[in-house]
Write a protein that holds these residues in place. Sequence first.
Motif, PDB file in Angstrom:
ATOM      1  N   GLU A 308       0.825  -1.212   0.000  1.00  0.00           N
ATOM      2  CA  GLU A 308       0.000   0.000   0.000  1.00  0.00           C
ATOM      3  C   GLU A 308       0.857   1.258   0.000  1.00  0.00           C
ATOM      4  OE1 GLU A 308      -1.610   0.240   4.497  1.00  0.00           O
ATOM      5  OE2 GLU A 308      -1.512  -1.769   3.639  1.00  0.00           O
ATOM      6  N   GLU A 309       2.021   1.203   0.662  1.00  0.00           N
ATOM      7  CA  GLU A 309       2.885   2.375   0.690  1.00  0.00           C
ATOM      8  C   GLU A 309       3.549   2.603  -0.666  1.00  0.00           C
ATOM      9  OE1 GLU A 309       5.464   2.016   4.041  1.00  0.00           O
ATOM     10  OE2 GLU A 309       3.876   2.495   5.461  1.00  0.00           O
ATOM     11  N   ARG A 310       3.969   1.536  -1.297  1.00  0.00           N
ATOM     12  CA  ARG A 310       4.539   1.662  -2.645  1.00  0.00           C
ATOM     13  C   ARG A 310       3.500   2.236  -3.605  1.00  0.00           C
ATOM     14  NH1 ARG A 310       8.837  -0.393  -5.621  1.00  0.00           N
ATOM     15  NH2 ARG A 310       9.658  -1.532  -3.828  1.00  0.00           N
ATOM     16  N   GLY A 311       2.273   1.733  -3.525  1.00  0.00           N
ATOM     17  CA  GLY A 311       1.215   2.251  -4.384  1.00  0.00           C
ATOM     18  C   GLY A 311       0.955   3.721  -4.155  1.00  0.00           C
ATOM     19  N   ALA A 312       0.956   4.139  -2.880  1.00  0.00           N
ATOM     20  CA  ALA A 312       0.719   5.546  -2.558  1.00  0.00           C
ATOM     21  C   ALA A 312       1.819   6.435  -3.130  1.00  0.00           C
ATOM     22  CB  ALA A 312       0.632   5.720  -1.047  1.00  0.00           C
ATOM     23  N   ARG A 313       3.070   5.952  -3.079  1.00  0.00           N
ATOM     24  CA  ARG A 313       4.177   6.750  -3.632  1.00  0.00           C
ATOM     25  C   ARG A 313       4.008   6.918  -5.143  1.00  0.00           C
ATOM     26  NH1 ARG A 313       3.898   6.215   1.446  1.00  0.00           N
ATOM     27  NH2 ARG A 313       5.686   5.426   2.629  1.00  0.00           N
ATOM     28  N   GLU A 329      -3.848  -4.968  -5.004  1.00  0.00           N
ATOM     29  CA  GLU A 329      -3.251  -6.122  -4.328  1.00  0.00           C
ATOM     30  C   GLU A 329      -3.256  -5.907  -2.815  1.00  0.00           C
ATOM     31  OE1 GLU A 329       1.069  -8.412  -3.999  1.00  0.00           O
ATOM     32  OE2 GLU A 329       0.769  -6.817  -5.465  1.00  0.00           O
ATOM     33  N   ALA A 330      -2.974  -4.682  -2.392  1.00  0.00           N
ATOM     34  CA  ALA A 330      -2.974  -4.381  -0.959  1.00  0.00           C
ATOM     35  C   ALA A 330      -4.360  -4.602  -0.359  1.00  0.00           C
ATOM     36  CB  ALA A 330      -2.520  -2.942  -0.723  1.00  0.00           C
ATOM     37  N   LEU A 331      -5.419  -4.210  -1.084  1.00  0.00           N
ATOM     38  CA  LEU A 331      -6.782  -4.434  -0.580  1.00  0.00           C
ATOM     39  C   LEU A 331      -7.123  -5.921  -0.549  1.00  0.00           C
ATOM     40  CD1 LEU A 331      -9.121  -1.733  -2.179  1.00  0.00           C
ATOM     41  CD2 LEU A 331      -8.271  -1.855   0.152  1.00  0.00           C
ATOM     42  N   HIS A 333      -5.083  -8.577  -0.333  1.00  0.00           N
ATOM     43  CA  HIS A 333      -4.320  -9.393   0.608  1.00  0.00           C
ATOM     44  C   HIS A 333      -4.440  -8.904   2.048  1.00  0.00           C
ATOM     45  CE1 HIS A 333      -1.865 -10.613  -3.099  1.00  0.00           C
ATOM     46  NE2 HIS A 333      -2.583 -11.657  -2.719  1.00  0.00           N
ATOM     47  N   ALA A 334      -5.096  -7.780   2.249  1.00  0.00           N
ATOM     48  CA  ALA A 334      -5.285  -7.285   3.615  1.00  0.00           C
ATOM     49  C   ALA A 334      -6.715  -6.797   3.782  1.00  0.00           C
ATOM     50  CB  ALA A 334      -4.303  -6.149   3.914  1.00  0.00           C
ATOM     51  N   PRO A 335      -7.714  -7.711   3.654  1.00  0.00           N
ATOM     52  CA  PRO A 335      -9.104  -7.300   3.832  1.00  0.00           C
ATOM     53  C   PRO A 335      -9.367  -6.840   5.256  1.00  0.00           C
ATOM     54  CG  PRO A 335      -8.945  -9.678   3.775  1.00  0.00           C
ATOM     55  CD  PRO A 335      -7.588  -9.154   3.417  1.00  0.00           C
ATOM     56  N   LEU A 336     -10.435  -6.084   5.429  1.00  0.00           N
ATOM     57  CA  LEU A 336     -10.745  -5.524   6.739  1.00  0.00           C
ATOM     58  C   LEU A 336     -10.873  -6.612   7.792  1.00  0.00           C
ATOM     59  CD1 LEU A 336     -11.111  -2.698   7.800  1.00  0.00           C
ATOM     60  CD2 LEU A 336     -13.565  -2.905   7.434  1.00  0.00           C
ATOM     61  N   ALA A 337     -11.409  -7.756   7.400  1.00  0.00           N
ATOM     62  CA  ALA A 337     -11.611  -8.838   8.361  1.00  0.00           C
ATOM     63  C   ALA A 337     -10.294  -9.390   8.889  1.00  0.00           C
ATOM     64  CB  ALA A 337     -12.410  -9.970   7.708  1.00  0.00           C
ATOM     65  N   SER A 338      -9.193  -9.156   8.173  1.00  0.00           N
ATOM     66  CA  SER A 338      -7.907  -9.708   8.600  1.00  0.00           C
ATOM     67  C   SER A 338      -7.248  -8.858   9.665  1.00  0.00           C
ATOM     68  CB  SER A 338      -6.964  -9.818   7.404  1.00  0.00           C
ATOM     69  OG  SER A 338      -6.516  -8.531   7.004  1.00  0.00           O
ATOM     70  N   GLY A 339      -7.846  -7.728   9.995  1.00  0.00           N
ATOM     71  CA  GLY A 339      -7.275  -6.882  11.036  1.00  0.00           C
ATOM     72  C   GLY A 339      -6.630  -5.616  10.513  1.00  0.00           C
ATOM     73  N   GLN A 340      -6.649  -5.394   9.214  1.00  0.00           N
ATOM     74  CA  GLN A 340      -6.116  -4.150   8.672  1.00  0.00           C
ATOM     75  C   GLN A 340      -6.895  -2.987   9.288  1.00  0.00           C
ATOM     76  OE1 GLN A 340      -7.047  -3.011   4.652  1.00  0.00           O
ATOM     77  NE2 GLN A 340      -4.931  -2.436   4.225  1.00  0.00           N
ATOM     78  N   SER A 341      -6.202  -1.991   9.787  1.00  0.00           N
ATOM     79  CA  SER A 341      -6.889  -0.900  10.468  1.00  0.00           C
ATOM     80  C   SER A 341      -7.767  -0.116   9.502  1.00  0.00           C
ATOM     81  CB  SER A 341      -5.869   0.042  11.116  1.00  0.00           C
ATOM     82  OG  SER A 341      -5.239   0.840  10.139  1.00  0.00           O
ATOM     83  N   LEU A 342      -8.814   0.486  10.059  1.00  0.00           N
ATOM     84  CA  LEU A 342      -9.704   1.310   9.243  1.00  0.00           C
ATOM     85  C   LEU A 342      -8.929   2.449   8.593  1.00  0.00           C
ATOM     86  CD1 LEU A 342     -12.897   1.586  11.494  1.00  0.00           C
ATOM     87  CD2 LEU A 342     -12.416  -0.046   9.676  1.00  0.00           C
ATOM     88  N   GLY A 346      -8.660   2.978   4.687  1.00  0.00           N
ATOM     89  CA  GLY A 346      -9.191   4.229   4.163  1.00  0.00           C
ATOM     90  C   GLY A 346      -8.183   4.955   3.293  1.00  0.00           C
ATOM     91  N   ALA A 347      -6.901   4.891   3.678  1.00  0.00           N
ATOM     92  CA  ALA A 347      -5.860   5.536   2.879  1.00  0.00           C
ATOM     93  C   ALA A 347      -5.715   4.860   1.514  1.00  0.00           C
ATOM     94  CB  ALA A 347      -4.532   5.490   3.635  1.00  0.00           C
ATOM     95  N   VAL A 348      -5.769   3.523   1.490  1.00  0.00           N
ATOM     96  CA  VAL A 348      -5.662   2.798   0.212  1.00  0.00           C
ATOM     97  C   VAL A 348      -6.847   3.141  -0.690  1.00  0.00           C
ATOM     98  CG1 VAL A 348      -5.602   0.527  -0.869  1.00  0.00           C
ATOM     99  CG2 VAL A 348      -4.346   0.909   1.251  1.00  0.00           C
ATOM    100  N   LEU A 349      -8.046   3.145  -0.122  1.00  0.00           N
ATOM    101  CA  LEU A 349      -9.235   3.471  -0.910  1.00  0.00           C
ATOM    102  C   LEU A 349      -9.155   4.887  -1.469  1.00  0.00           C
ATOM    103  CD1 LEU A 349     -11.885   1.873   1.464  1.00  0.00           C
ATOM    104  CD2 LEU A 349     -11.370   1.102  -0.866  1.00  0.00           C
ATOM    105  N   THR A 350      -8.642   5.813  -0.669  1.00  0.00           N
ATOM    106  CA  THR A 350      -8.515   7.194  -1.135  1.00  0.00           C
ATOM    107  C   THR A 350      -7.510   7.290  -2.272  1.00  0.00           C
ATOM    108  OG1 THR A 350      -9.042   7.983   1.095  1.00  0.00           O
ATOM    109  CG2 THR A 350      -8.048   9.563  -0.413  1.00  0.00           C
ATOM    110  N   ASP A 351      -6.423   6.532  -2.182  1.00  0.00           N
ATOM    111  CA  ASP A 351      -5.443   6.531  -3.276  1.00  0.00           C
ATOM    112  C   ASP A 351      -6.051   5.969  -4.563  1.00  0.00           C
ATOM    113  OD1 ASP A 351      -3.208   7.692  -2.051  1.00  0.00           O
ATOM    114  OD2 ASP A 351      -2.668   5.819  -1.065  1.00  0.00           O
ATOM    115  N   LEU A 352      -6.861   4.916  -4.445  1.00  0.00           N
ATOM    116  CA  LEU A 352      -7.520   4.364  -5.628  1.00  0.00           C
ATOM    117  C   LEU A 352      -8.520   5.367  -6.211  1.00  0.00           C
ATOM    118  CD1 LEU A 352      -8.012   0.690  -4.423  1.00  0.00           C
ATOM    119  CD2 LEU A 352      -6.733   1.397  -6.464  1.00  0.00           C
ATOM    120  N   ALA A 353      -9.206   6.102  -5.335  1.00  0.00           N
ATOM    121  CA  ALA A 353     -10.104   7.153  -5.821  1.00  0.00           C
ATOM    122  C   ALA A 353      -9.312   8.255  -6.521  1.00  0.00           C
ATOM    123  CB  ALA A 353     -10.904   7.733  -4.652  1.00  0.00           C
ATOM    124  N   ALA A 354      -8.112   8.553  -5.998  1.00  0.00           N
ATOM    125  CA  ALA A 354      -7.274   9.588  -6.604  1.00  0.00           C
ATOM    126  C   ALA A 354      -6.839   9.187  -8.014  1.00  0.00           C
ATOM    127  CB  ALA A 354      -6.042   9.838  -5.733  1.00  0.00           C
TER     128      ALA A 354
END
Length: 417
Positions: A308-313, A329-331, A333-342, A346-354
């Motif tokens: 997710e950090e590489r994607g954001a960069r 891929e980040a979304l 392999h790290a679904p919300l149910a797996s414990g990924q923080s909100l 949210g940051a990954v989703l915002t980057d995809l929206a961007a």
Amino acid sequence: MGLAERRRTLGYSQEKMAQLLGVDRTTVGRWESGRIAPQPPQRRALATALDISFHELDALLTPSRAASEKRPGQQPSDPSNAGDPDEMIRREFLRILTVSGALAPLPHAEAEALTAGVRRGTPADFARMNSHLWQVYQLARSKGSVYPVVRDQLATLNEALANRRGNTRPLLSAAADLFQLAGEVAFDANRYADAAASYALAASISKDAGAYDLWACALVRHAYVDLSEHRYREAAQLLGAAEALAGRGDKGLSTRCWVASVQAEAYAGLGDLDACERALGRAEEVRELTPESANGGWLRFDGSRLAEERGARYVRLGRLDLAEGTLREALQHAPLASGQSLRRRGAVLTDLAAIGVQRRDPEQAVTYGREAVELARASSSGYIARRLRDLCDEFGPLSRDHRVAELGAEVAALRTP
């Protein structure tokens, strides 16, 4: 509608508005927050840029000015934030800094002598409690909910320092650790001044404790404040100091890898793809370390966020071809149910929206943007809300699409701490 809402309706970012008016971006921000009012020549230009009359401009400015007035029941002699939880936690910071500053210069023999009066296990208890608080913070849907416990721990630690109940270095390290957590709570609530103050105190006390990794992490977190305000060069300078400190720290810890990951963000902001790629390569070295390289507290970088950090960069650099697959891929392999923080999700989703915004694809922008809005509502995260507001500043002509305009309205209505 306020000044900021009118600007967003026209598709302008603060930076673009500042360019049109020949002022600094921070000046536009101060107008919108009500901290200052435009001067007469600026008012004419501002009304023209916003395509409104002077009367309409006055109406837009009035809510901003009202927001800066004193709250009902506040006495004229009160500080502007008297009774504010962040002001209260800041006072605790200053008390601890005062005491720790007196303890740090003690000769080694005298410091060791203090341990004779230590209650059994106190320093270790502080470390364990701090570690527990970091775990609670990581799992909490609303980061602000951790504040009361952090404040209680600050008060307890302050008492221990004041009474010299313990070997100085463990207690100083515990204080520096807790300052970083308190700074995280403030940062998530968009209280940048409070966050920067706590990180600076954490760095100062880490120096006194001789804790290089803890010190480096405090500087990394301080750099995030600069990154959030697009001060990439200032962030890069802080991160350069953090890199030097991490080099003197424990080679078995992931500190240097985290520093590199955040350096990649600063280089992306500066538009330097080659430097960004080199820094990402250094961050990838975390995969060669043992699971114990991250302590789950003030150092949590374990490589799980690399995608997710590489994607954001790449989004920041405008390399959408590289960014989209990495973020999806980040979304996956790290679904919300797996414990990924909100907040992370949210940051990954915002980057995809961007990416959708940059491609002028309203469907993608709205689909991911609305999911991020839902997470911001569920978590009351100022961090996600801030990322979404930055996204709205980039809408431009896309804001003419009614779906995008509705998303902008939802973002503007977000309530944050």
